[in-house]
Design an enzyme around this catalytic site. Structure first.
Site, PDB file in Angstrom:
ATOM      1  N   ASP A 403       0.845  -1.194   0.000  1.00  0.00           N
ATOM      2  CA  ASP A 403       0.000   0.000   0.000  1.00  0.00           C
ATOM      3  C   ASP A 403       0.884   1.249   0.000  1.00  0.00           C
ATOM      4  OD1 ASP A 403      -2.391   1.381   0.022  1.00  0.00           O
ATOM      5  OD2 ASP A 403      -2.688   1.213   2.184  1.00  0.00           O
ATOM      6  N   GLU A 406       2.564   4.746  -4.273  1.00  0.00           N
ATOM      7  CA  GLU A 406       2.539   5.580  -5.491  1.00  0.00           C
ATOM      8  C   GLU A 406       3.899   6.240  -5.793  1.00  0.00           C
ATOM      9  OE1 GLU A 406      -1.118   4.331  -4.384  1.00  0.00           O
ATOM     10  OE2 GLU A 406       0.080   5.647  -3.106  1.00  0.00           O
ATOM     11  N   ASP A 477      -8.821   3.349  -2.507  1.00  0.00           N
ATOM     12  CA  ASP A 477      -9.733   3.775  -1.444  1.00  0.00           C
ATOM     13  C   ASP A 477     -11.043   4.314  -2.012  1.00  0.00           C
ATOM     14  OD1 ASP A 477      -7.742   3.042   0.254  1.00  0.00           O
ATOM     15  OD2 ASP A 477      -7.038   5.069   0.654  1.00  0.00           O
TER      16      ASP A 477
END
Length: 784
Positions: A403, A406, A477
């Protein structure tokens, strides 16, 4: 940028073109795949997506014409003009893809930007020019598919997107230009042809699919090389295969990863995890996996356990595993900056972290506080990260969930000038950003594979083209909104059309509070989604199947059990996809591209080729229109046979998701089980819908790589329906002990006699079908 063509040279499969101001290369990868390249930054490709490029030897003819260079293969005709304009034709001369010869001319925007912004409106400004820009003519009949998980409808015609992996927690809507993944690839479908374009550039890229002007579409980049692949094909399926031949196929996962998965931020401490596990078994709801979010760690330090919450993690995870539960733990890239913390100290000592422009380790803030970021563009760092996976595996962890990769931070995106080693070609964050999560997933995959010997289960939020080789993905999300349930369908379908077959969403929604009806409808979609995970955020209401009322619990149980029933069918799809590149969830256009009715269908999908799913995506809806393509379809719930090529109305009480089986289908089923591996399944159920059809069923040990050495069994079923129905059963390969018998459910109103290998078989009639058992051997089944 290029000027006139000065000369050209042919070297093997490459045509080198010298222009007045630059050089270009046309490389023939295969008769259907052509690379267009200009070394604006690097002399070579250095692709992170195309890692095992195979050149198919083919005949290439090159001829200089008056105004252009003509290149032909057995399938394509390529014409290269001045200014490196490149047009693609079919070998018969049909124009497929043509460069636009005029200047870009964005539509006029009227109004006062500052006034709108003062009131809080988000305002688009006039589109910029880009360092690299390829502008293609629009003929007017184009439909665009792919581009990854972008918001909006299935057909991307008229949309504008940016490829810049972005952690954006605001509710995702159609105006979002970028989300967590950058997959710069799309398929163009025209009335009489189709092709794909993969723009292999990891810098920030831009895709305008006819939004700024109806005469053209374009793709561009801030930096890097001009490097794109034109992928031809006879149909959309062959184009998708061509793209995944380049970037890789989704590998066959372990079967338990296809079971139901339960997650929350966070299940902690250990007692809460055990409570969740116990509830699944007591309430007769199958479940294979429980996810642990960030609170299992000590002070959010990766590769650690909080000893107060999980005092003996090995013992706890072993007990859960004995009851059939696999544990998947979250890992973020941010490493806490803390003295005497081994991960930090080792990484610092060996130069494994990204630095600022002065060579000092870059620090930003994430969950642990001040954190540093591994430089995954460096092989030594990836090898080290791969070794760290052993820490988790030794604790009993079965999969890893990447997670915040990015990469995300609490102080916004990393600055552009953060430095990365990039395999010896030192660069900055602008080049690495979009592949950071991709490279993290690769390291994770390789570490789990090395230390477990099993097919790795990796989940990632951030991705680039080719990530399908290493990880499953989810769409990040989302929110517990009906609009997000609705939007999840085209997002998942376009991920599949972008090569990422193993994908899913947070069932029920991550943020906001789910409702009983929304969860009931979302689990009906999840049952047909490759990654089937219910996940909810911190401080939201409970979202487990039993969290609402008895009706919601029963609906969840019904569809989760249906998922387990269909596991062998799903496993077959992923096995075949490792060869074909075809996804599990498919837009109808993938199999019915000549049918104009399917081009814009956003609220239905195919689960493989044989099952059509038309879920309810609106609150309170108790009836819906369903489009059935040409052919005959059988209502899964009522067994009604319906002629296709038309729209029908289907009543949809809360516990019914419309599902239709294509006539001529054989759908393998498993018996009920609480988790994958609970039972040694020696009898496979064959749910047969009589007609003309063929089906191949695959069996292996469900977890190892032994199948690549030939340890599997393959059953072929060929069904014909003339004066009498015949099904030929052939064992095409038998190196793994599979079934003793087949339980046959034959969906037919009237049956007089059944024979297998000329022996009469007794059967039982129930509700418009018959049931009987035959041995799992080669032979001919006849139903009269």
């Amino acid at each position: 940028m290029f000027g006139k063509i000065v000369s050209h040279k042919v070297r093997a499969n490459k045509i080198h073109l010298e222009f007045e101001k630059n050089e270009g290369i046309i490389e023939i990868i295969s008769p259907m795949i052509v690379n267009v390249f200009c070394p604006l930054k690097y002399d070579n490709h250095y692709s992170r997506a195309v890692e095992d490029l195979k050149i198919e030897q083919c005949e290439i003819l090159v001829e200089k014409k008056d105004f252009y260079i003509e290149i032909s293969t057995e399938a394509l005709l390529i014409k290269v003009y001045d200014d490196f304009k490149v047009d693609f034709y079919s070998i018969e001369g049909k124009i497929l893809c043509e460069d636009f010869r005029e200047e870009r001319a964005p539509f006029v925007r009227r109004g006062t930007i500052s006034d709108a912004q003062d009131e809080g409106h988000s305002v688009d400004i006039q589109a910029d020019k880009h360092k690299i820009e390829v502008v293609k003519r629009l003929f007017g009949d184009e439909k665009f598919y792919g581009l990854g998980e972008k918001t909006g409808h299935l057909n991307k015609r008229g949309y504008y997107y940016e490829m810049w992996n972005t952690d954006d927690p605001t509710p995702h809507v159609e105006s979002h230009k970028s989300l967590y993944k950058s997959i710069p690839y799309f398929i163009t479908l025209r009335e009489d042809c189709a092709f794909g374009i993969f723009f292999d550039n990891t810098f920030k890229t831009y895709f305008d699919m006819g939004k700024e002007n109806s005469k053209y579409y374009y793709f561009g980049a801030d930096d890097g090389n001009l490097d794109y692949y034109f992928i031809g094909g006879n149909n959309v399926q062959s184009i998708l295969k061509g793209y995944t031949d380049l970037t890789g196929k989704t590998p066959l996962p372990q079967m338990w990863t296809l079971g139901y998965q339960q997650s929350r931020w966070s299940y902690s401490p250990a007692g809460r995890v055990k409570e969740i596990a116990k509830s699944f078994r007591e309430k007769d709801i199958p479940c294979d996996t429980i996810h642990l979010d960030i609170d299992y760690m000590e002070s959010f330090k990766v590769f650690t356990w909080d000893k107060e919450r999980f005092p003996d993690e090995k013992k706890i995870l072993n007990e859960l595993n004995e009851d059939g539960f696999k544990i998947v733990t979250i890992i973020d890239p941010g490493v806490k900056k803390e003295k005497n913390y081994d991960i930090y100290e080792t990484g610092l000592k060996n130069g494994y972290f990204a630095t600022d422009k002065d060579g000092i380790t870059y620090v930003n803030r994430v969950w642990p506080g001040d954190s540093v970021f591994p430089d995954f563009s460096k092989k030594d760092t990836r090898d080290w990260w791969a070794e760290n996976q052993k820490i988790l595996l030794d604790s009993g962890v079965s999969g890893v969930w990447n997670d915040m990769n990015e990469p995300a931070s609490f102080n916004g995106p990393l600055p552009d000038d953060v430095q990365f080693e990039n395999e010896g070609r030192n660069t900055d964050h602008t080049e690495i950003h979009n592949i950071y999560g991709h490279l993290m997933s690769k390291a994770t995959f390789e570490g789990i594979k090395k230390h477990s010997g099993k097919r790795p289960f990796v989940i990632t939020r951030a991705a680039y083209a080719g990530t399908q080789k290493y990880s499953t993905v989810w769409t990040g999300d989302n929110q517990s909104f009906w609009d997000h349930l609705r939007m999840s369908i085209p997002m998942l379908l376009n991920l599949g059309m972008s090569g990422i077959s193993f994908c899913g969403t947070d069932v029920g929604g991550f943020s906001f509070d789910c409702t009983p009806e929304l969860l009931s409808r979302w689990v009906q979609v999840g049952a047909f989604t490759p990654l089937f995970r219910n996940h909810s955020g911190s401080n939201t209401r409970d979202q487990e199947p039993w969290a609402f009322d008895e009706e919601t619990l029963n609906i969840n149980r019904k569809y989760i059990k249906l998922r387990y029933k269909l596991l062998p069918y799903l496993y077959d799809l992923l096995w075949s996809g490792e060869t074909t590149g075809l996804p599990v969830m498919r837009p109808l256009v993938l199999h019915y591209e000549k049918d104009k009715e399917v081009y814009e269908i956003n609220d239905q999908f195919l689960f493989g080729e044989n099952i059509l799913v038309a879920p309810i995506l609106e609150q309170g809806k108790k009836i819906r229109t369903v489009y059935l393509p040409v052919g005959q379809w059988i209502d899964y719930w009522t067994k009604e046979v319906i002629d296709g090529g038309k729209y029908i109305l289907k009543e949809t009480p809360l516990d019914i998701c419309p599902v239709y089986i294509k006539k001529g289908s054989i759908v393998p089923n498993y018996p009920e089980q609480n988790y994958v591996g609970e039972k040694d399944i020696k009898e496979l159920t064959l749910d047969i819908y009589p007609g003309e059809g063929q089906y191949v069923h695959y069996v292996d040990d469900k977890e190892s790589y032994n199948y690549r050495e030939g340890e599997y069994t393959l059953y072929e079923f060929i069904m014909k329906n003339d004066e009498e129905a015949t099904i030929d059963i052939n064992i095409k390969h038998e190196e793994y002990k599979a079934y003793d018998s087949f339980k046959v459910i034959y969906n037919c109103d009237i049956t007089k006699e059944v024979y297998f290998n000329e022996e009469k078989i007794s059967f039982v009639e129930t509700d418009n079908k018959i049931e009987f058992v035959i041995p799992a051997v080669s032979g001919r089944l006849i139903v009269k």
